[in-house]
Write a protein that holds these residues in place. Structure first.
Motif, mmCIF file in Angstrom:
data_model
loop_
_atom_site.group_PDB
_atom_site.id
_atom_site.type_symbol
_atom_site.label_atom_id
_atom_site.label_comp_id
_atom_site.label_asym_id
_atom_site.label_seq_id
_atom_site.Cartn_x
_atom_site.Cartn_y
_atom_site.Cartn_z
ATOM 1 N N ILE A 1 0.859 -1.189 0.000
ATOM 2 C CA ILE A 1 0.000 0.000 0.000
ATOM 3 C C ILE A 1 0.892 1.234 0.000
ATOM 4 C CG2 ILE A 1 -1.673 1.368 1.315
ATOM 5 C CD1 ILE A 1 -2.790 -1.196 2.457
ATOM 6 N N PHE A 2 0.587 2.200 -0.872
ATOM 7 C CA PHE A 2 1.212 3.522 -0.802
ATOM 8 C C PHE A 2 0.474 4.317 0.276
ATOM 9 C CE2 PHE A 2 2.404 2.152 -5.034
ATOM 10 C CZ PHE A 2 3.707 2.625 -5.178
ATOM 11 N N ALA A 3 1.196 4.781 1.297
ATOM 12 C CA ALA A 3 0.562 5.499 2.401
ATOM 13 C C ALA A 3 1.330 6.778 2.686
ATOM 14 C CB ALA A 3 0.524 4.620 3.650
ATOM 15 N N ASP A 4 0.590 7.836 3.033
ATOM 16 C CA ASP A 4 1.262 9.107 3.296
ATOM 17 C C ASP A 4 1.785 9.166 4.733
ATOM 18 O OD1 ASP A 4 -0.899 9.697 4.919
ATOM 19 O OD2 ASP A 4 -1.776 11.174 3.575
ATOM 20 N N ASP A 5 2.426 10.276 5.083
ATOM 21 C CA ASP A 5 3.092 10.386 6.383
ATOM 22 C C ASP A 5 2.119 10.637 7.532
ATOM 23 O OD1 ASP A 5 2.498 12.831 5.284
ATOM 24 O OD2 ASP A 5 4.267 13.851 6.063
ATOM 25 N N HIS A 6 0.815 10.701 7.258
ATOM 26 C CA HIS A 6 -0.187 10.806 8.331
ATOM 27 C C HIS A 6 -0.686 9.434 8.776
ATOM 28 C CE1 HIS A 6 -0.646 15.185 7.606
ATOM 29 N NE2 HIS A 6 -0.485 14.868 6.328
ATOM 30 N N PHE A 7 -0.241 8.400 8.091
ATOM 31 C CA PHE A 7 -0.800 7.057 8.285
ATOM 32 C C PHE A 7 -0.769 6.616 9.746
ATOM 33 C CE2 PHE A 7 -0.493 2.415 8.338
ATOM 34 C CZ PHE A 7 -1.532 2.041 7.490
ATOM 35 N N LEU B 1 4.489 -0.938 3.407
ATOM 36 C CA LEU B 1 3.953 0.396 3.139
ATOM 37 C C LEU B 1 5.022 1.188 2.392
ATOM 38 C CD1 LEU B 1 2.412 1.239 6.642
ATOM 39 C CD2 LEU B 1 1.164 0.509 4.597
ATOM 40 N N ILE B 2 4.662 1.709 1.221
ATOM 41 C CA ILE B 2 5.554 2.570 0.455
ATOM 42 C C ILE B 2 5.084 4.009 0.641
ATOM 43 C CG2 ILE B 2 6.479 3.103 -1.829
ATOM 44 C CD1 ILE B 2 5.891 0.275 -2.680
ATOM 45 N N ALA C 1 4.724 9.737 -0.997
ATOM 46 C CA ALA C 1 5.587 10.728 -1.663
ATOM 47 C C ALA C 1 6.279 10.119 -2.873
ATOM 48 C CB ALA C 1 6.619 11.258 -0.666
ATOM 49 N N THR C 2 6.455 8.793 -2.873
ATOM 50 C CA THR C 2 7.051 8.123 -4.029
ATOM 51 C C THR C 2 6.157 8.282 -5.254
ATOM 52 O OG1 THR C 2 8.024 6.467 -2.550
ATOM 53 C CG2 THR C 2 7.930 5.919 -4.886
ATOM 54 N N THR C 3 4.853 8.099 -5.062
ATOM 55 C CA THR C 3 3.901 8.259 -6.163
ATOM 56 C C THR C 3 3.902 9.689 -6.680
ATOM 57 O OG1 THR C 3 2.509 6.575 -5.140
ATOM 58 C CG2 THR C 3 1.504 7.906 -6.841
#
Length: 887
Positions: free
Chosen positions: A190-196, A274-275, A278-280
């Motif tokens: 899953i691509f997840a942001d830094d609020h995860f 978890l990726i 920001a990579t996306t």
């Protein structure tokens, strides 16, 4: 005579004995006074008073209030034990019936408590919501899902002060990762942001929850993944921070910035890696600011006290402000909030990444558990009350000896408690014995203690209160009936049960078989629907098909297409392989959608939405999908350049949706689809088939050529002897795609996984319907046995008067059969409503017919008749000489 007894006698003598003792002492004083004189008589009276100053008198006086209840309770338990041993058969039926009911309840309780415990470990659960979205096009709902645009969560957090925190994510599905020289396939990513980690309470074992997903090309892996990659760590996994791993064919290293604990089994979100989101964004800025790229999921945490419904009401203005009707995305957007605690059980959303279950089935199983427990308690009431005549003299004698009604009620309540506690012990033993089998059925690893640990104190209190209430209610009516007997009546042998009591007993029997009939009817309908699912014509052949994971690590270069064709040709050389194909999606998977499709000769203000199926030129033949007009794709049309792809296929539903006339007239027409209004020519029309389960209707589909390294291979084989073929297929795969991890699955298993909740529900309801019927029959055994004993002399007289065996059996069974038939008649409409509601969850279902009511009625009547007949025949065949010899 004015003499009085010593005053100290009043201090310790029990009040109820004082008057009698005082009279005796004064009478003896008068006699001693005449014989010895006043002075000596008085001394003798004092000595006699001191003789009463002994432990028996003192204890009875000083400690009587605390000892009496204890003594009475001991008496109650002793009497209960004697009564249980005196009537061993009835006691066994009561205990076994209750034990079976409690065991069934405990087993279902484990499953239900686990299902209701999903996501309870999140600290902000009660304030966390996921954003859902309905899309409308041409006035029709075209999508009801959790998938939407990347801007939604951040914009809502900016616009509405009620939002405390948000997170957005984009699932990537199964992915391949290379660690050192080893390749690992099938990682849930899953691509997840830094609020995860501010929204969800997944525990970080190493790394910082604020910064671990902040930068591009960073990943957080789970503990199990870390062990799989590096082995077990002794330093809390900090040594792995900074290690580089490689995703699919991307040459850019991804840095491990954190290790988190595994998502619990009762988490609706599951992941291995978890990726950073920001990579996306680094790869495509549209992932941060697009209002048309629909691949993201959003969660909001509201501030304490915020009303999510009030916030949801503001989303209409949000949609109008940012989407301006259908001008921005081509469809009218409506947004809603779903509490995260409902995500597991109450999700009918498309593109849902949550681990979901059917909330209706869970509640139905809980209802079945309650039904079975009620049936077991009804058995106790029926059997205890039916023995009223046997215990009438006991009650009469107790009342004559001074027993109060409250004491008699206490006695019978204690008996109910003893029976229930014994049944509970037996039930726990039963649960322990069948736990493994039950876990296999529900495909989980549950334990009774584990289920209890999932409950909070309030729920435990409610369950204990309900259990205690059941014991009291089950014991209260028999206690009330038995304690109401009048001694003068019962000791003369003239007692007969009241008409009201008999009516209640009959009503309880009717309820038992009503529940059993309804459960049987439901079980049969569920079984027929599951058979229908197995036998339904899907419109394509999924049997004997092996699916290979996509070779994502193989570079998508100028020779990739030829490599795939050579691989397919090599597979065909393996004995047993019939056909093979590659496709971007598989049968059973949710397809992506294109929302901007229209015939080229129509104005652009009216667009349509179709599900897109990427396939190669062998797909139709491999799966046996029929062409109704035109032709399929040709091998010569295969190209890796998107701009050179110009042909598409439609299915029948798409032809109707686009209003292209007949399949024949649709062939040759030009369709606008995709970026820059790309034109495609329809070269064929295929027959509609079921891409997903029969829960969902057939969808309008467009098939376009697809050749890339994320396409899975489907291999059709002659039979299901997969074990023989897999090694040869793996060897061939490794020859063509050496830097990939070989992984495979069986398509039919994947497709049928869509029905896992339905099959589990069918198995569980079948098992517990059988238990409910057994409990009802145990009650009938007890009631019919007792009735036969009560009418033994009547039967003897009838036989002497010439009655036949058939007439006697008919006489004794007719009453019970009438009750069973009444129960069946009442139960069937209720069962019809219940199963019709369950079937409403299927787009394709069996049609309910009143002919379906016959099997449940026959089953219940035959089982009840056999149960009663065993006891009735035994009594009816007794010799009159034996039954009347004392008359």
């Amino acid at each position: 005579m004015n003499e009085k007894v010593p005053r100290f006698l009043y201090w310790f003598c029990p009040p109820q004995l004082l008057e009698e003792i005082e009279g005796d002492m004064l009478q003896r004083f008068a006699s001693d006074q005449e014989k010895y004189g006043t002075r000596r008589a008085r001394l003798r009276m004092y000595r006699q008073a001191l003789a009463y100053f002994r432990p028996g008198i003192l204890l009875r006086n000083r400690f009587r209030p605390s000892l009496t209840p204890t003594i009475m309770l001991q008496s109650y338990f002793t009497t209960a034990a004697r009564n249980l041993l005196k009537s061993k058969v009835f006691s066994a039926i009561n205990i076994v019936g209750l034990a079976v009911g409690l065991a069934a309840c405990l087993l279902i309780f484990q499953f239900v408590s686990f299902e209701f415990s999903y996501d309870n470990f999140h600290e902000k659960l009660d304030r966390t919501y996921r954003v859902t979205n309905d899309r409308f096009q041409n006035g029709k709902l075209i999508q009801h899902g959790t998938i939407m645009y990347p801007t939604i969560g951040p914009t809502m957090a900016k616009d509405y002060p009620e939002v405390e925190e948000f997170t957005r994510m984009m699932p990537s599905g199964d992915a391949n990762f290379k660690v050192n020289d080893r390749v690992f396939a099938g990682e849930q990513t899953i691509f997840a942001d830094d609020h995860f980690f501010n929204v969800f309470s997944f525990k970080l074992l190493s790394g910082d929850k604020v910064t671990s997903l902040k930068d591009p090309y960073t990943v957080v892996i789970t503990e199990t993944t870390a062990i799989r990659y590096f082995g077990r760590s002794e330093t809390n996994y900090t040594e792995h921070l900074g290690t580089a791993i490689y995703w699919a064919g991307d040459p850019t290293p991804f840095k491990i910035t954190g290790v988190t604990s595994d998502p619990p089994e009762n988490s609706h979100l599951y992941f291995d890696i978890l990726i950073s989101y920001a990579t996306t964004i680094a790869q495509s800025p549209d992932a941060d600011n697009s209002w048309t790229w629909s691949d993201m999921r959003h969660y909001l945490v509201l501030k304490p006290g915020a009303d999510y419904k009030a916030l949801e009401a503001k989303f209409e203005d949000f949609s109008n402000r940012y989407f301006q009707g259908d001008k921005v995305s081509g469809s009218v957007e409506k947004f809603y909030l779903q509490p995260m605690k409902e995500a597991h059980l109450y999700s009918d959303y498309e593109y849902d990444i949550a681990r979901t279950s059917d909330g209706r089935a869970v509640w139905a199983m809980l209802g079945i558990a309650v039904f079975i427990l009620v049936l077991a308690w009804i058995n106790y009431v029926n059997l205890t009350t039916s023995r009223a005549v046997d215990r009438a003299k006991e009650v009469g004698l107790r009342k004559v000896m001074g027993a109060m009604r409250s004491q008699l009620i206490g006695q019978f309540i204690i008996e109910s408690l003893v029976v229930t506690l014994m049944a509970l012990v037996v039930a726990v033993v039963i649960v322990a014995a069948v736990q493994g089998t039950f876990n296999q059925i529900i495909r989980s690893d549950l334990t009774l203690m584990g289920a209890l640990s999932l409950l909070d104190a309030k729920t435990v209190g409610v369950l204990l209160a309900l259990f205690a209430g059941g014991i009291i209610m089950a014991g209260f009516y028999p206690a009330f009936v038995l304690s109401a007997y009048q001694p003068a009546t019962v000791l003369k042998g003239k007692h007969q049960g009241s008409s009201g009591g008999r009516l209640l007993l009959k009503s309880l029997v009717v309820f038992q078989f009503l529940a059993s009939t309804a459960l049987i009817a439901g079980t049969l309908v569920v079984g027929r629907q599951l058979s229908f699912l197995n036998e339904a014509d899907l419109g394509l052949n999924i049997r004997n098909t092996i699916i290979l994971d996509a070779p994502e690590r193989t570079e998508w270069d100028s020779v990739y297409l030829q490599r795939v064709e050579n691989f397919k040709h090599a597979l065909m050389q393996i004995e047993g392989v019939i056909r093979c194909t590659t496709s971007g999606r598989l049968p059973g998977q949710r397809l992506g959608r294109s929302f901007d499709i229209r015939p080229a000769d129509r104005p652009s203000d009216k667009q349509y939405t179709l599900s897109v199926m990427p396939i190669d030129h062998d797909y139709l033949d491999t799966y046996g999908i029929k062409l109704v007009a035109g032709r399929g794709f040709l091998a010569s049309e295969a190209t890796m350049k998107y701009d050179d792809l110009k042909t598409i296929l439609l299915n029948e539903s798409a032809v109707r949706l686009l209003e292209l006339g007949t399949p024949e007239t649709a062939v040759g027409q030009v369709i606008i689809m995709g970026q820059h209004d790309k034109k495609w020519t329809v070269i064929g029309v295929v027959k509609d088939y079921h891409q997903e389960s029969l829960h969902k209707p057939k969808e309008a589909m467009v098939f376009r050529p697809a050749y890339w390294n994320s396409s899975s291979a489907s291999i059709k084989v002659k039979d299901d002897n997969f074990d023989r073929l897999i090694p040869e297929i793996e060897k061939t795969y490794n020859q063509f795609f050496p830097d990939n991890a070989f992984g495979y699955s069986i398509l039919q298993d994947r497709y049928e996984y869509q029905y896992r909740d339905d099959r589990r529900f069918g198995q569980v309801i079948s098992i517990f319907t059988g238990l409910g019927l057994i409990i009802s029959c145990l009650g009938l055994i007890g009631l019919s046995s007792h009735m036969a004993v009560q009418r033994t002399k009547e039967i003897g007289i009838r036989k002497v008067m010439g009655a036949s065996l058939f007439s006697i059996v008919s006489l004794l069974t007719s009453g019970f059969m009438n009750l069973v038939l009444i129960a069946a008649v009442v139960a069937l409409p209720l069962a019809y409503l219940g199963v019709d509601k369950w079937l409403s969850g299927f787009a394709y279902r069996i049609e309910l017919s009143w002919l379906m009511v016959i099997p449940p009625v026959l089953i219940v009547v035959m089982v009840a008749l056999l149960t009663v007949s065993v006891q009735v025949l035994k009594t009816a065949m007794a010799r009159p000489a034996d039954t009347l010899k004392y008359e």
